[in-house]
Structure formats: structure tokens, C-alpha cells
Design an enzyme around this catalytic site. Structure first.
Site, PDB file in Angstrom:
ATOM      1  N   HIS B  41       0.817  -1.207   0.000  1.00 24.02           N
ATOM      2  CA  HIS B  41       0.000   0.000   0.000  1.00 24.02           C
ATOM      3  C   HIS B  41       0.858   1.267   0.000  1.00 24.02           C
ATOM      4  O   HIS B  41       0.564   2.219  -0.707  1.00 24.02           O
ATOM      5  CB  HIS B  41      -0.918  -0.028   1.230  1.00 24.02           C
ATOM      6  N   HIS B  87     -10.586   2.735  -0.371  1.00 24.90           N
ATOM      7  CA  HIS B  87     -10.694   2.287   1.003  1.00 24.90           C
ATOM      8  C   HIS B  87     -11.479   0.990   1.012  1.00 24.90           C
ATOM      9  O   HIS B  87     -12.448   0.819   1.748  1.00 24.90           O
ATOM     10  CB  HIS B  87     -11.331   3.358   1.906  1.00 24.90           C
ATOM     11  N   GLU B 305      -2.744   4.363  13.011  1.00 26.24           N
ATOM     12  CA  GLU B 305      -3.386   5.107  11.922  1.00 26.24           C
ATOM     13  C   GLU B 305      -4.600   5.880  12.446  1.00 26.24           C
ATOM     14  O   GLU B 305      -5.595   6.056  11.736  1.00 26.24           O
ATOM     15  CB  GLU B 305      -3.769   4.153  10.779  1.00 26.24           C
ATOM     16  N   GLY B 525      -2.603   9.199  -8.183  1.00 26.38           N
ATOM     17  CA  GLY B 525      -3.566   8.115  -8.081  1.00 26.38           C
ATOM     18  C   GLY B 525      -3.158   7.138  -7.018  1.00 26.38           C
ATOM     19  O   GLY B 525      -2.378   7.466  -6.112  1.00 26.38           O
TER      20      GLY B 525
END
Lengths: 232, 731
Positions: B41, B87, B305, B525
Site C-alpha cells: 500500500h 478504502h 493510523e 492516483g
């Protein structure tokens, strides 16, 4: 006229109200910070839409305790003009400046769309240039617009001409299928007994330019200006 | 540490590389930081090599990929910042919060660059609505997006939505945001001045979302996924709204040297990326981070996070004013880092160094050359001949079936839950081809569209991706806007599988070709891999987010037939192309064949024609032809405008092809009688095929010799199907 647009933490229609008052209507406008305790010098205060304090406890329930609210209450009691739009309306209800309370929409969903509302009285400063029965097209954008008030209070409000707007069909009929949120008697806007304080769920500032799809909201602003002797 | 690095999602060779970089074994804190920064990611380790193929430069591009979001100069002193992100995995585990925090994340990426966020879009993919789980996910995701976006006061102006079995276990929740700013307010996420101070702003740090990027986003789903719910964060849009206002106020006063949000990989990512981009090092006092609970370990603090946190870099002289603005907005702000010469990221706790690594080694991460192998299914599905299937007996009934299909029917149920008007810029409401916003202080307009037909990409990833770009360009062109740049979110399965990686390579190559053809560089992106459940991958889904510019926003064109007596004109030619079509799926239950052909010269000419005709004021409406072909496009024009049309189709194609083929590079427009000659001139000059079909008016859509349907009966099906399907109705 001198307008003050009140900024609570989480207000998000403050810029829109400011823009319409300044650029469309050519009025003097300033922001009023929620921590301010002096609102002298203004002719009209606007409590804009948004999610004050995130609407976390209940819509408007925290904002009503902002330092500025005491000043707004004194301002209103002295006859100053106050308009609460959407979240601003919810705050005025929580502060007791207008009668009634707000519940979640019966469909339990946020609703954003153009609705039609009927002018129920032209005896308020906010509708003095409109005619009774006139239909206005303006957007709503809320999750809690289900206006509730008990029967006795409602009767008293009617006696005093405090019901200002009702949701209606494009032709002006008040019918259940045109009530977007379940509000008692399809009420979309109410005012104080003296008429100087108005609360409404539809957004007149979003219906103040042809480019935005409707200019019908201008009647609210122009009524006030005319009522106060300003040429519009 | 062998057990620990595997638990954190690192591979053996990656662990060895870390040892080599450090010249020693990493300690636990360092290992945690590498594990999140080297996750797929954050590091793009599988995709980097391919992404270099994309064109990223152009005269309007102020900032391409590499920063938090791309920046495009739109003229008149304004720049726009936009980006699309996924997400997916958090939303599959917890739809409301997963989607809500997705909005929060992408919005932070936008105001981090100095822009005020003014529009969101939401491309979504789910399984079949007949599944109760899909309905639960769909309802929760839409409510989550609404809850967060509405509270921030950012209008959600467009999106796209598909339901396919391939997304049953692994829905796609992509979110796009666009912001606008005076050009000079642009700020980068860089720590480039030694001696400057790093300030952590916003929410305190908790144990939520630890390892979100490595545990959730970079692995496939299986039966243990529900246990990953604690890795999903809980959103607080109110705090983020305050952060937007506070950060923009600081930037307007020129108080910041750099700004970065904390998203995936939290404080680790924000500190190492700003240091690396600025060519500096950084000393961070971990002990100063405000915590939600006592007893948090440094590794947890660095990997957390927790949402709604910002990382600002300021000079010591401006620090007090920065802290003052945060206090005014009721935000916590803690200075806890100093930018240093060199490139070491050093963490301190109680004055003791607890981690010491080169910032760039964290930020840049490894890069893999993955093997690619064409999957066996491709030749099989492409060899099918969908044209050989029997034609429907009743063409009107076939059209009604399509209008009620979950992939075609009105999305009103979704967009009415989003505030799509706040900020007074939305001059074309949702439901048309693209969202259009005016630019206050300029005569210009901005058009935005998100597109990707996953079926086409499944049947041919390269061509399907080109079609996605063509369609998003066509959508903005239909409003009168010239497409100028795009962002994307590339949603794929597990890149470690050669057949999946082949899809990815094909798709990126198709994207590169399309961007060159349309002259729309990629400005940023996101890649989302590991979209698989129980070993089954989703359709390759490279979602495109297109930015178009209208020179004069007053020239914008909507998609509805809004007047009577206008000419209805089809621009572009039709062939019998049913591969991957909605017609084939809805009427025959098949997903096969080849996607429609794409001729870039025809596509570019059509888009130019639409923009020029709109600019000349010749068009009353324009609507792109996509799923369901000409018949569905005409029905939509009628339903949206409440006006019928009486038409006759030219040519000799059999009725099903003329009505339902999904041939590319077509649009249906309506033209006032006195402007028809102007449109004909423009079309002739650009060599765009033009077919006059008839006129608008009446209360039904009549296509001579084929079908006649009342506008009311079409509206009933088109407008209410989605709501009924969500309530559990079966088709």
C-alpha cells in the site's frame, strides 16, 4: 444593512451565506466568531447551516452554550433580526429562541434535494414581499428536519402567525407525499411571536441565483431588506 | 526477530535488505516502521515499475505523482488539486467507518496541498443486490460517505456505481476529492529547512488502525477477516473540518514550510516522507505524542493510523502563531520534531535514541519485477460470439428491463443522501454525465467524472482501460468541458499471481496509450492490490477520475431533453457490438465476448465536436452512450427532462444492435432547429458522423418500427428500481 454570519466550529454554510449577502445582495457582511460576546452594530444575525460541534450530542445542543449565544439572545429580545438556517434553526430551537424541537427524518436518511415550500404568512419581516400561498423552490440538506411541537403549543403558534413555511406540492398543496422529513403539519419554517427571529430548514442562500437553479430564496432576504427600509 | 517480521507482513528477503541498509539487525521499533512503509500500500513495490510507463507531464501540470495529490493550473490564477483513492478493505470489514474514513483520508490529501476541498466523487462496486450482505455493505458505505462528507461541507457531486458478482466479498470503495486554490498557496509535503519544527496537529494517537496498510490493505481476504475489524479506524469529521480551516488559515498567513497528512502508516510515513522529499533528516520525540491511552509502546505510536492528524513544518519564529491558530480552532498541536541536516530519521524517548534509520530507505522501499502471464480465461471469453444470440420478441420490454437494471437505473437514492450543493458551486446537479462546478472569481467551470466498466476490463484489460479513459473524457466533453488531466485508482487482485499481474500490466499500458491519445496526463492516483477473497479476484477495475475545464461555465450542457421540438441527433456510428454489454448480462445472463472497438481518431473528433458545439451554444443537451447503448441513453434523456421524442433510426443494423449495442465514441444530443446547421458544420469539419433521428416532444419515446414507451412508465422503473432492490425486491 449590516449582517453578521455567525461561525460555530463545524458551521459549513457560513461562506455561502456571506457570499449571497455580499455579492448577490450587496450588503455589508462580517463573520461573528462563536466566542464573541458583543454583537452590537449588526442589524441581522445569520446562524448558518452545517454541523456545529459535529452535531455529536444532538443537533445544536452544544452550540447553544457558545458564548455568542447569550449575546444573540439579548439581541433577539431587543428586537434584532435573527435567521437560523438548517443547523442554525436547530440551534435556535435548542436555545429556546423558537418553539419546538427537531427529530431525525422519518426515513432515517440525510436528504439533499430541491423541495417546494408554501408561504403561510406575509406578516413577518422575512416574508413581507411574498404573498400567502406563494410556492418557493429551495434545497433542503439535513438528517434532522423532522420538526416536532405539541398540539397546544402549535395552536398558540398558529394564533400568533408563527408558522411561516410548509412543505408542499409544486402547485402549493400540503400533502403527506411532499413532506420530506415527517415534520408536524409539514412545517418547514417558524418564527418568534414578534416575528424577528426566523428558523427554516430549506436553504434560501442556495436558491438566490438563477445559476444555482432557483432565485426563490431571494424573497426572504429582500423581504427583510424592504421591511427595514432598504431599497432592493 | 524472524517471527516478528513475518507477523508484520515482511518477507525474508525484505528483512535481509533492512539488515543490509542498517548494517545491523533492526530493533522492534525500526522493524515496525519498515513493515508499514514497505507494505504494498505504501511502497507501490509491485506497481512502481509499471507506473513509470504513464505520461505525467503537460503544460498545465504543476505537480504530478509523488506528492500527496496532483496539481493542475486551470488559468485565471487558480490551481486545482485532485486525487482518487481506495478504502476497499476497511469498508468490507466495517462499511460505515471504512467508507467514512476513506473520505477523511482523501480530503486530507487535498487540503494538505493548500487547496480548499470543493467536490467529492464516489466510484463504488458491490456484489449482487440480491445478496443481503451486499445490501448491508451498500447501505453502510453510502451512509458513511454521507456522514463524513456532509459534515465537512464538501459536496459529493458525482460518482459511479456497479453491481457485479465479482465484487461480492470484496467491494470497491473509491473516493475522489478535488480542491481549488490561488496558485501561490500551493505547498508541498517537504521538510527542507534544517532547524524547522515538526508539529503534530489534531487528534491524539490511539491503538486504532495499527498495521492497517500492511495487515488490511496488502493481503487477501479470508475467513479471519472479521477479526480484523479493530484495524479499521473510527472517523471524526468534526475535527477534520476544524483542521481544514486551521491549515488554510496558516497557509494564507504564510506560516508553514511544509504540510502532510497522517494516513496509512501514520507518523512513520509523515516523518520519513517529508524528510526524504526535502532531502533532510529529522529528530522526533516520540514521548511528546499525545496519546489516547496510557502504556502505548513506541512501535504502536509510530504505526498507529488514528485519523484526523496533520503534520506541519514551520520555522521556530512562526511556531507560536501556528499554535495560536490551532488553539483558536480548538485543535491540539504539539511540536515534537526538529528537521536536521543529513538523512537520518531518529526517534527519541526520554532523551534516548530508540530508532535511527535513513529516511529515504523507509520512504522509497523495495521494488519488484513481478512475472506476468496471460490468464487462460481471456481467449475463452473472447471467442464467444454474443451477436449470435436470439433477438428479444419485445424490444420495449427489453428496454424496460435495462432501465430497471441495478447498473443503469437512477442513482438518486445514493446522491440524495449526499449534500451535493453546499459551497454554491454545483451548477449541474448529479444524474447527468459529469458533475459541473463554477469557479468563483473566474468565468471558468470544472467538470468531473469517474468511470470504469469492469466487465470490459475483465474481457480485455488493455482495451477496457482505454475505454474507461475514453468514456470519462466523453462524459466531461458532453457537458462542454475539455478533458485535461486524470487521476486513477487501479483496483486489482493479488499481484504475486502472474495472471493477475498480467491484467495489471495490460491495464497500465492501455492507460498510458489512452492518456497519450487524449492528451490527459496522470497527475496522481492509487494502486489497490489484493482485492481477492477466498482466492477469487475482482474484475480488474482501473477507475478513472477525469478533470475537464469549461472556458465559460455558462456554456455548460446538461443531459436531459428539456424542450419540445428540438432535433435529436446521434453523433458517431454504431456497429453490432455486444461483448461485455449490459444487454448481454441482463437479457442473457452472460459476460463474454470482446469489448467494443475503440478508434481514437473517432473518439477525439467526437469529444472536440461536443466541446465546440457546446461553446457555440448549439446544444440543448448532450448525453454519452455507454451501458445499454442508444436506447438507454435516449430513455434517460426523456426521463430526466420529462419530455418524449419521436425518432427513426437510420441504417440497416438489426434492431437489437441499433438499440443496445455499446459501440464507443457516440453521444446523443438535442439541438434547437435554428442551430442544426451549426452543429452540422462543426461535425463535418471534424469528420464526425451525424445522424438526425427526429424531434423531442410528446409524452412517449417512440422509435419507429421498434418500440414506444411512455415517459411516465419509464420514469417509474428508472427512478424507483434502486430503492426497491435495496429494500430486498428481486428482479
Amino acid at each position: 444593512m449590516r449582517f453578521g454570519v455567525v461561525v460555530f466550529p463545524g458551521s459549513n454554510c457560513d461562506h455561502d451565506c456571506f457570499y449571497v449577502l455580499e455579492h448577490v445582495l450587496g450588503q455589508q457582511v462580517s463573520y461573528v466568531w462563536h466566542g464573541d460576546t458583543d454583537v452590537s452594530g449588526y442589524d441581522c444575525l445569520v446562524l448558518p447551516g452545517g454541523f456545529s460541534y459535529g452535531d455529536y450530542l444532538r443537533t445544536g445542543a452544544v452550540a447553544r452554550f457558545s458564548p455568542v449565544m447569550g449575546a444573540i439572545e439579548r439581541f433577539a429580545n431587543a428586537g434584532g433580526y435573527v435567521i437560523g438556517i438548517c443547523n442554525g434553526f436547530q440551534i435556535l430551537l435548542e436555545a429556546g429562541l423558537l418553539p419546538g424541537a427537531m427529530m431525525r427524518n422519518t426515513g432515517l436518511k440525510f436528504i439533499c434535494r430541491f423541495v417546494d415550500i408554501r408561504v403561510e404568512t406575509s406578516s413577518t419581516p422575512w416574508t413581507s414581499s411574498a404573498s400567502v400561498g406563494q410556492v418557493l423552490s429551495a434545497p433542503i440538506a439535513h438528517n434532522e428536519g423532522n420538526y416536532q411541537v405539541d398540539t397546544m403549543q402549535l395552536e398558540e403558534m398558529k394564533r400568533h402567525g408563527q408558522v411561516v413555511f410548509r412543505y408542499c406540492s409544486p402547485e402549493g398543496s400540503v400533502l403527506p407525499e411532499f413532506n420530506p422529513n415527517g415534520a408536524t403539519e409539514a412545517i418547514a419554517g417558524v418564527c418568534s411571536i414578534e416575528g424577528n427571529v426566523l428558523g427554516m430548514m430549506p436553504h434560501p442562500e442556495r436558491a438566490s441565483e438563477a445559476e444555482m437553479g432557483s432565485e426563490d430564496g431571494l424573497v426572504v432576504w429582500r423581504s427583510l431588506l424592504t421591511h427595514c427600509g432598504v431599497n432592493v | 526477530m524472524p517471527e516478528l517480521f513475518e507477523e508484520l507482513g515482511l518477507k525474508r528477503d525484505e528483512y535481509d535488505s533492512i539488515c543490509e541498509i542498517l548494517g545491523r539487525e533492526p530493533n522492534k521499533v525500526e522493524l515496525g516502521m519498515y513493515s508499514v512503509m514497505w507494505s504494498e500500500h505504501c511502497s507501490y513495490k509491485s506497481s512502481k515499475e509499471q507506473l513509470r510507463k504513464l505520461p505525467t507531464e503537460g503544460p498545465r501540470i504543476l505537480m504530478g505523482p509523488g506528492e500527496n495529490a496532483g496539481v493542475v493550473d486551470i488559468g485565471d490564477g487558480f490551481a486545482v488539486v485532485f486525487k482518487l483513492e481506495s478504502h476497499n478493505h476497511p469498508s468490507a470489514v466495517e462499511p460505515f467507518q471504512g467508507a467514512a474514513t476513506g473520505v477523511g483520508g482523501i480530503v486530507r490529501d487535498i487540503f494538505t496541498m493548500g487547496a480548499r476541498p470543493i467536490a467529492s466523487l464516489d466510484p463504488l462496486r458491490f456484489g449482487s443486490l440480491e445478496s443481503p450482505r451486499t445490501r448491508y455493505l451498500f447501505d453502510g458505505v453510502v451512509a458513511g460517505i454521507a456522514s463524513y462528507g456532509n459534515c465537512l461541507g464538501i459536496p459529493t457531486v458525482a460518482g459511479d456505481l456497479y453491481f457485479e458478482e465479482a465484487y461480492e466479498e470484496n467491494p470497491l470503495i473509491n473516493v475522489m476529492c478535488l480542491g481549488i486554490m490561488p496558485r501561490e498557496r500551493l505547498i508541498l509535503g517537504r521538510a527542507s529547512e534544517p532547524g524547522s519544527i515538526g508539529v503534530l496537529i489534531g487528534s491524539s494517537t490511539g491503538r486504532d488502525g495499527i498495521g492497517g496498510v500492511s495487515v488490511l490493505a496488502s493481503q487477501e481476504f479470508d475467513e479471519t477477516s472479521a477479526a480484523k475489524r479493530p484495524s479499521v479506524q473510527v472517523g471524526d469529521p468534526f475535527t477534520e473540518k476544524l483542521e481544514i480551516e486551521a491549515c488554510l488559515e496558516m497557509l494564507d498567513k504564510g506560516l508553514l514550510l511544509g504540510l502532510q497528512d497522517l494516513g496509512g502508516a501514520g507518523l512513520t510515513c509523515a516523518t520519513c516522507e517529508t524528510a526524504e522529499r526535502g532531502g533532510c533528516g529529522m529528530d522526533v520525540d516520540v514521548g511528546k505524542v499525545p496519546l489516547r491511552e496510557p502504556g502505548m509502546e513506541p512501535i504502536e505510536i509510530m504505526m498507529s493510523e488514528s485519523q484526523e492528524r496533520m503534520w506541519a513544518l514551520t520555522s521556530p519564529d512562526n511556531l507560536d502563531e501556528v499554535l495560536g491558530i490551532c488553539e483558536k480552532w480548538g485543535l491540539d498541536a504539539t511540536p515534537l520534531a526538529t528537521v536536521t541536516e543529513g538523512d537520518r530519521l531518529r526517534l527519541f524517548l526520554d532523551g534516548v535514541v530508540i530508532a535511527d534509520v535513513p529516511a529515504s530507505s523507509l520512504a522509497q522501499g523495495p521494488e519488484y519485477h513481478r512475472p506476468a502471464e496471460k490468464p487462460a480465461y481471456i481467449d475463452k471469453v473472447q471467442s464467444a460470439d454474443p451477436g449470435a444470440l436470439p433477438a428479444p420478441d419485445d424490444l420495449g420490454a427489453a428496454l424496460m428491463d435495462l432501465l430497471g437494471s441495478p447498473n443503469i437505473c437512477s442513482r438518486r437514492w445514493v446522491w440524495e443522501q449526499y449534500d451535493h450543493m453546499v459551497r454554491l458551486n454545483t451548477v449541474l446537479l448529479p444524474g447527468g454525465d459529469a458533475g459541473v462546478l463554477r469557479v468563483m472569481g473566474s468565468s471558468k467551470g470544472i467538470a468531473l467524472s469517474c468511470d470504469c466498466n469492469g466487465r470490459f476490463c475483465y474481457l480485455d484489460p488493455n482495451l477496457g482501460t482505454q475505454i474507461a479513459v475514453a468514456e470519462s473524457g466523453r462524459n466531461v466533453a458532453c457537458t462542454g468541458a475539455t478533458p485535461v488531466a486524470l487521476t486513477n485508482c487501479l483496483n486489482f487482485g493479488n499481484p504475486e499471481k502472474p495472471t493477475i499481474f498480467w491484467q495489471f500490466v495490460q491495464s497500465v499500458e492501455g492507460l498510458a496509450e489512452a492518456c497519450r491519445q487524449l492528451d490527459t496526463p496522470v497527475v496522481g492516483g492509487n494502486v489497490s492490490f489484493y482485492n481477492e477473497s477466498f482466492g477469487e479476484a475482482i474484475y480488474p477495475t482501473p477507475v478513472i477520475g477525469m478533470l475537464g475545464i469549461l472556458e465559460d461555465v455558462r456554456a455548460r450542457v446538461g443531459s436531459a431533453f428539456s424542450r419540445e421540438g428540438d432535433h435529436v441527433v446521434l453523433l458517431g456510428d454504431t456497429a453490432a457490438e455486444f461483448g461485455g454489454s449490459e444487454y448481454l448480462k441482463v437479457l442473457h445472463g452472460k459476460v463474454e465476448g470482446k469489448p467494443p472497438a475503440l478508434d481514437w481518431e473517432a473518439e477525439k473528433a467526437l469529444q472536440k465536436c461536443l466541446v465546440r458545439a457546446a461553446g457555440a451554444g448549439a446544444l440543448a443537451s448532450a448525453h454519452d452512450l455507454s451501458e445499454g447503448g442508444l436506447a438507454v441513453a435516449l430513455a434517460e434523456c426523456c426521463v430526466q427532462g420529462g419530455t418524449g421524442a419521436h425518432l427513426e433510426l437510420p441504417g440497416t443494423l438489426p434492431a437489437p444492435a441499433a438499440l443496445f449495442s455499446e459501440s464507443q465514441s457516440r453521444a446523443v444530443v438535442s439541438v434547437p432547429a435554428q442551430r442544426l446547421a451549426d452543429l452540422e458544420d462543426i461535425a463535418a469539419e471534424l469528420d464526425v458522423p451525424l445522424h438526425i433521428l427526429g424531434t423531442t416532444g410528446g409524452t412517449s419515446l417512440e422509435i419507429k418500427g421498434m418500440l414506444e414507451l411512455g415517459v411516465d412508465e419509464m420514469s417509474e422503473v428508472y427512478d424507483t428500481s434502486l430503492e426497491k432492490l435495496i429494500a430486498g425486491a428481486t428482479r
